[in-house]
Design an enzyme around this catalytic site. Structure first.
Site, PDB file in Angstrom:
ATOM      1  N   HIS A 174      -9.212   8.588   4.190  1.00 17.06           N
ATOM      2  CA  HIS A 174      -9.127   7.192   4.621  1.00 17.06           C
ATOM      3  C   HIS A 174     -10.495   6.600   4.929  1.00 17.06           C
ATOM      4  O   HIS A 174     -10.602   5.398   5.176  1.00 17.06           O
ATOM      5  CB  HIS A 174      -8.273   7.060   5.876  1.00 17.06           C
ATOM      6  CG  HIS A 174      -6.839   7.435   5.678  1.00 17.06           C
ATOM      7  ND1 HIS A 174      -6.339   8.655   6.031  1.00 17.06           N
ATOM      8  CD2 HIS A 174      -5.818   6.736   5.143  1.00 17.06           C
ATOM      9  CE1 HIS A 174      -5.055   8.704   5.739  1.00 17.06           C
ATOM     10  NE2 HIS A 174      -4.718   7.557   5.188  1.00 17.06           N
ATOM     11  N   ASP A 220     -11.956  16.480   8.904  1.00 14.87           N
ATOM     12  CA  ASP A 220     -10.900  15.604   9.427  1.00 14.87           C
ATOM     13  C   ASP A 220     -10.272  14.813   8.288  1.00 14.87           C
ATOM     14  O   ASP A 220     -10.869  14.610   7.230  1.00 14.87           O
ATOM     15  CB  ASP A 220     -11.535  14.641  10.449  1.00 14.87           C
ATOM     16  CG  ASP A 220     -10.550  13.684  11.082  1.00 14.87           C
ATOM     17  OD1 ASP A 220      -9.357  14.015  11.133  1.00 14.87           O
ATOM     18  OD2 ASP A 220     -10.992  12.604  11.520  1.00 14.87           O
ATOM     19  N   HIS A 262       0.835  -1.205   0.000  1.00 18.75           N
ATOM     20  CA  HIS A 262       0.000   0.000   0.000  1.00 18.75           C
ATOM     21  C   HIS A 262       0.868   1.252   0.000  1.00 18.75           C
ATOM     22  O   HIS A 262       0.682   2.159  -0.821  1.00 18.75           O
ATOM     23  CB  HIS A 262      -0.912  -0.021   1.233  1.00 18.75           C
ATOM     24  CG  HIS A 262      -1.646   1.258   1.489  1.00 18.75           C
ATOM     25  ND1 HIS A 262      -3.004   1.378   1.330  1.00 18.75           N
ATOM     26  CD2 HIS A 262      -1.207   2.478   1.912  1.00 18.75           C
ATOM     27  CE1 HIS A 262      -3.373   2.614   1.619  1.00 18.75           C
ATOM     28  NE2 HIS A 262      -2.298   3.303   1.984  1.00 18.75           N
ATOM     29  N   GLU A 263       1.821   1.309   0.935  1.00 18.35           N
ATOM     30  CA  GLU A 263       2.620   2.529   1.077  1.00 18.35           C
ATOM     31  C   GLU A 263       3.524   2.764  -0.129  1.00 18.35           C
ATOM     32  O   GLU A 263       3.661   3.891  -0.606  1.00 18.35           O
ATOM     33  CB  GLU A 263       3.439   2.464   2.370  1.00 18.35           C
ATOM     34  CG  GLU A 263       2.608   2.376   3.649  1.00 18.35           C
ATOM     35  CD  GLU A 263       1.631   3.534   3.818  1.00 18.35           C
ATOM     36  OE1 GLU A 263       1.861   4.607   3.227  1.00 18.35           O
ATOM     37  OE2 GLU A 263       0.633   3.373   4.533  1.00 18.35           O
ATOM     38  N   HIS A 287       1.817   4.356  -2.988  1.00 16.45           N
ATOM     39  CA  HIS A 287       1.717   5.818  -2.955  1.00 16.45           C
ATOM     40  C   HIS A 287       2.854   6.442  -3.763  1.00 16.45           C
ATOM     41  O   HIS A 287       2.679   7.478  -4.403  1.00 16.45           O
ATOM     42  CB  HIS A 287       1.761   6.329  -1.518  1.00 16.45           C
ATOM     43  CG  HIS A 287       0.444   6.287  -0.820  1.00 16.45           C
ATOM     44  ND1 HIS A 287      -0.663   6.972  -1.281  1.00 16.45           N
ATOM     45  CD2 HIS A 287       0.054   5.675   0.334  1.00 16.45           C
ATOM     46  CE1 HIS A 287      -1.682   6.764  -0.450  1.00 16.45           C
ATOM     47  NE2 HIS A 287      -1.272   5.979   0.541  1.00 16.45           N
ATOM     48  N   GLU A 319      -5.969   6.999  -1.753  1.00 17.63           N
ATOM     49  CA  GLU A 319      -5.937   5.934  -0.748  1.00 17.63           C
ATOM     50  C   GLU A 319      -6.473   4.628  -1.307  1.00 17.63           C
ATOM     51  O   GLU A 319      -5.936   3.546  -1.031  1.00 17.63           O
ATOM     52  CB  GLU A 319      -6.736   6.347   0.488  1.00 17.63           C
ATOM     53  CG  GLU A 319      -5.998   7.278   1.417  1.00 17.63           C
ATOM     54  CD  GLU A 319      -4.705   6.667   1.916  1.00 17.63           C
ATOM     55  OE1 GLU A 319      -4.695   5.480   2.279  1.00 17.63           O
ATOM     56  OE2 GLU A 319      -3.694   7.376   1.945  1.00 17.63           O
ATOM     57  N   TYR A 365      -4.482  15.053  -2.710  1.00 13.73           N
ATOM     58  CA  TYR A 365      -4.685  14.335  -1.450  1.00 13.73           C
ATOM     59  C   TYR A 365      -5.673  15.044  -0.524  1.00 13.73           C
ATOM     60  O   TYR A 365      -5.381  15.359   0.623  1.00 13.73           O
ATOM     61  CB  TYR A 365      -3.334  14.114  -0.755  1.00 13.73           C
ATOM     62  CG  TYR A 365      -3.416  12.986   0.234  1.00 13.73           C
ATOM     63  CD1 TYR A 365      -3.528  11.674  -0.209  1.00 13.73           C
ATOM     64  CD2 TYR A 365      -3.445  13.222   1.602  1.00 13.73           C
ATOM     65  CE1 TYR A 365      -3.657  10.636   0.683  1.00 13.73           C
ATOM     66  CE2 TYR A 365      -3.561  12.189   2.505  1.00 13.73           C
ATOM     67  CZ  TYR A 365      -3.674  10.903   2.043  1.00 13.73           C
ATOM     68  OH  TYR A 365      -3.814   9.874   2.942  1.00 13.73           O
TER      69      TYR A 365
END
Length: 378
Positions: free
Chosen positions: A268, A262, A166-167, A170, A190, A181
């Site tokens: 997310h 938020d 996943h990371e 990015h 995401e 983003y």
């Protein structure tokens, strides 16, 4: 030329979870969550000032990994402890980060012909043992950073291959389309990492779409934590329900889209909607997720996605790409359109719309996870 050095900071554990832990757990665990949020801000500030490190030009695609040990300091990269052809050492985090980066590289290269995050064999650097009980793993725009976890809520962050995939994804998104983003654009960002992180794990385990668990981060939680993972693509909103973590807030349908300031506009949270569409598509098509669905998603990200795309833009692009790859009006294209319709996003197909399964303007609900926006991705 796109600015590849915009702020792209990605953490496996999103801010709303860390904020909740800080307010609901014991003093020690709470302090670790607050420290993690502060350290993530420090990483953002530092990366905004540091110049890009120069790399020696390489001949052809090459797997090039390095792992550094921060020795619990808040500095990267740290002390070099592993690189290609070096012997393994007795440090599980070093070995897992090295292997996870290698598996992710192999998946992208062997499946889509892409060598590292920039497509040109860029070195994949990882730093382990960052900070003291740092509760996250993240792509900081240039490299991977792994914490050891607090030992209660979270275990070591190198243990989860789909989180590593996943990371690092990015990084691919950063170079492929420089996707924004915030809001729906950030939720797509995401989602892309969740989709490809899931495919990395399935590819490594030789699982079909119908054999996979479709969970992100199942290996991260300590004993007694009521969590199956950070997110579930199969059933958004069900990954965790714990007194400290709270309940998974992800929606699976546009009627439940969360309006919030938020988490950069709920990046997310609302990623659950395209996540679920991708799950529906993969399990309906059957076979391996990366063969058709993954190819459609990769082509969309690489060739069709603008940096400010919203859900409708992304859905329409995937349907168009499906038609180009597998036939206009064919079964695959129809299945892509139907997957989006089932999460409330209708896409025209051959001049005729595939209706969404809810009204086009759903009632939006506010988030129950109030916290200060933080430009971090998970």
């Amino acid at each position: 030329m796109r600015n590849l050095h915009q702020l792209r900071y990605c953490g496996a554990i999103p801010p709303h979870i860390l904020t909740r832990i800080a307010s609901r757990s014991g003093p020690e665990t709470s302090s670790r969550a607050l420290a993690t949020l502060e350290q993530m801000r420090e990483i953002i500030a530092a990366r905004g000032l540091l110049p890009e490190a120069a790399e020696v030009a390489k001949k052809g695609p090459t797997k090039n990994r390095r792992v550094y040990d921060a020795k619990h300091r808040r500095q990267t990269p740290g002390h070099l402890v592993m690189m290609e052809h070096w012997p393994r050492i007795a440090d599980v985090e070093v070995n897992e980060s090295f292997d996870g980066a290698g598996t992710t590289y192999d998946f992208w290269f062997l499946t889509f012909g892409r060598s590292s995050v920039d497509g040109k064999g860029k070195r994949l650097d990882s730093t382990v043992h960052y900070g003291t009980r740092f509760d996250n793993a993240m792509w900081d725009g240039r490299q991977m950073i792994y914490g050891d976890g607090d030992g209660k809520i979270f275990k070591r962050f190198t243990a989860s291959l789909d989180v590593i995939g996943h990371e690092i994804t990015h990084g691919h998104t950063q170079y492929l389309c420089n996707l924004g983003y915030s809001g729906q654009t950030g939720a797509i960002n995401e989602h892309i990492s969740d989709a490809f992180g899931s495919m990395v794990k399935q590819w490594a385990q030789n699982q079909t779409a119908n054999q996979a668990d479709w969970l992100i981060g199942a290996e991260l939680f300590g004993p007694g934590v009521a969590a199956r993972g950070i997110r579930s693509l199969a059933a958004p909103g069900t990954a965790y329900d714990d007194p400290v973590l709270g309940k998974d807030p992800q929606p699976a349908h546009m009627r439940d889209y969360v309006v919030t300031q938020d988490d950069n506009g709920g990046v997310h949270i609302n990623s659950g909607i395209p996540n679920h569409a991708f799950y529906i598509l993969c399990t309906t098509l059957g076979g391996y997720s990366w063969e058709k669905a993954g190819r459609i998603w990769f082509t969309t990200v690489a060739e069709r996605l603008s940096s400010d795309a919203d859900f409708n833009d992304f859905a329409r692009a995937t349907v168009a790409v499906a038609g180009e790859l597998y036939g206009e009006g064919g079964n695959v294209q129809l299945t892509v359109a139907q997957a989006w319709a089932l999460v409330g996003i209708g896409v025209p197909l051959s001049g005729k719309p595939v209706p969404a399964s809810n009204p086009p303007h759903p009632t939006l609900r506010p988030s129950a996870h109030a916290a200060q926006p933080l430009p971090l991705a998970a």
